[in-house]
Design a protein around this motif. Structure first.
Motif, PDB file in Angstrom:
ATOM      1  N   GLN A 102       0.833  -1.206   0.000  1.00 14.69           N
ATOM      2  CA  GLN A 102       0.000   0.000   0.000  1.00 14.69           C
ATOM      3  C   GLN A 102       0.870   1.260   0.000  1.00 14.69           C
ATOM      4  O   GLN A 102       0.575   2.227  -0.695  1.00 14.69           O
ATOM      5  N   ILE A 103       1.938   1.247   0.780  1.00 10.10           N
ATOM      6  CA  ILE A 103       2.817   2.419   0.896  1.00 10.10           C
ATOM      7  C   ILE A 103       3.481   2.728  -0.442  1.00 10.10           C
ATOM      8  O   ILE A 103       3.662   3.898  -0.793  1.00 10.10           O
ATOM      9  N   LYS A 104       3.822   1.701  -1.205  1.00  6.51           N
ATOM     10  CA  LYS A 104       4.405   1.918  -2.540  1.00  6.51           C
ATOM     11  C   LYS A 104       3.402   2.600  -3.469  1.00  6.51           C
ATOM     12  O   LYS A 104       3.765   3.440  -4.277  1.00  6.51           O
ATOM     13  N   GLN A 105       2.131   2.216  -3.362  1.00  8.26           N
ATOM     14  CA  GLN A 105       1.093   2.753  -4.230  1.00  8.26           C
ATOM     15  C   GLN A 105       0.658   4.161  -3.827  1.00  8.26           C
ATOM     16  O   GLN A 105       0.401   5.008  -4.675  1.00  8.26           O
ATOM     17  N   LYS A 106       0.552   4.383  -2.526  1.00 10.19           N
ATOM     18  CA  LYS A 106       0.052   5.667  -2.017  1.00 10.19           C
ATOM     19  C   LYS A 106       0.769   5.971  -0.707  1.00 10.19           C
ATOM     20  O   LYS A 106       0.416   5.440   0.342  1.00 10.19           O
ATOM     21  N   ARG A 107       1.770   6.818  -0.788  1.00 13.85           N
ATOM     22  CA  ARG A 107       2.624   7.121   0.362  1.00 13.85           C
ATOM     23  C   ARG A 107       1.847   7.925   1.413  1.00 13.85           C
ATOM     24  O   ARG A 107       1.398   9.028   1.137  1.00 13.85           O
ATOM     25  N   PRO A 108       1.693   7.379   2.634  1.00  8.92           N
ATOM     26  CA  PRO A 108       0.994   8.117   3.686  1.00  8.92           C
ATOM     27  C   PRO A 108       1.922   9.128   4.366  1.00  8.92           C
ATOM     28  O   PRO A 108       3.140   9.056   4.233  1.00  8.92           O
ATOM     29  N   ASN A 109       1.329  10.051   5.113  1.00 11.35           N
ATOM     30  CA  ASN A 109       2.105  10.976   5.936  1.00 11.35           C
ATOM     31  C   ASN A 109       2.483  10.335   7.263  1.00 11.35           C
ATOM     32  O   ASN A 109       3.558  10.572   7.799  1.00 11.35           O
ATOM     33  N   ILE A 110       1.548   9.543   7.793  1.00  9.09           N
ATOM     34  CA  ILE A 110       1.724   8.902   9.098  1.00  9.09           C
ATOM     35  C   ILE A 110       1.241   7.458   9.017  1.00  9.09           C
ATOM     36  O   ILE A 110       0.238   7.173   8.369  1.00  9.09           O
TER      37      ILE A 110
END
Length: 131
Positions: A53-61
């Motif tokens: 998921q982080i690769k697809q849509k980088r979160p702030n937190i």
């Protein structure tokens, strides 16, 4: 903390992409629902799904459970800290064991919260991480 300072701290969470990584469905659902007050949080239930998921849509937190079924949350944090594009993502680790705090900070987590926690404590910790 007075009410005005608390409100201004919570404003920092507005428009932040927050990823909840929690394998217990009920806990993940409650946390995700709570965080919809600030934005549209994402929820995954495993370490491998979190990395995908982080690769697809980088979160702030990232609100990261340490006891995940497939990959320890500490390993997720280490991998994120080793990658240039993800090493600055803020991570709030959570665990039911106070012993995990030191390990979480050593693995690169920015903060640690002991389960069970109050909503106000969670929001205060997340607000401190929101930059």
């Amino acid at each position: 903390m007075d009410r005005n300072r608390r409100k201004s701290g919570l404003k920092k969470l507005t428009d932040k992409q927050i990823l909840v990584v929690e394998d217990h469905p009920f806990v993940g659902e409650i946390l995700t629902e709570l965080l919809t007050l600030f934005d549209h949080p994402s929820h995954v239930d495993s370490g491998k799904e979190a990395l995908k998921q982080i690769k697809q849509k980088r979160p702030n937190i990232i609100l990261l459970d340490i006891g995940l079924p497939d990959m320890n949350g500490l390993e997720v944090a280490r991998r994120l800290r080793q990658t240039e594009s993800t090493k600055s993502i803020r991570i709030l680790a959570m665990s039911g064991s106070p012993i995990d705090k030191r390990n979480c900070l050593q693995a690169g987590c920015d903060d640690f919260i002991l389960k069970p926690f109050s909503i106000s404590t969670l929001l205060a910790r997340l607000s401190k991480l929101a930059v």
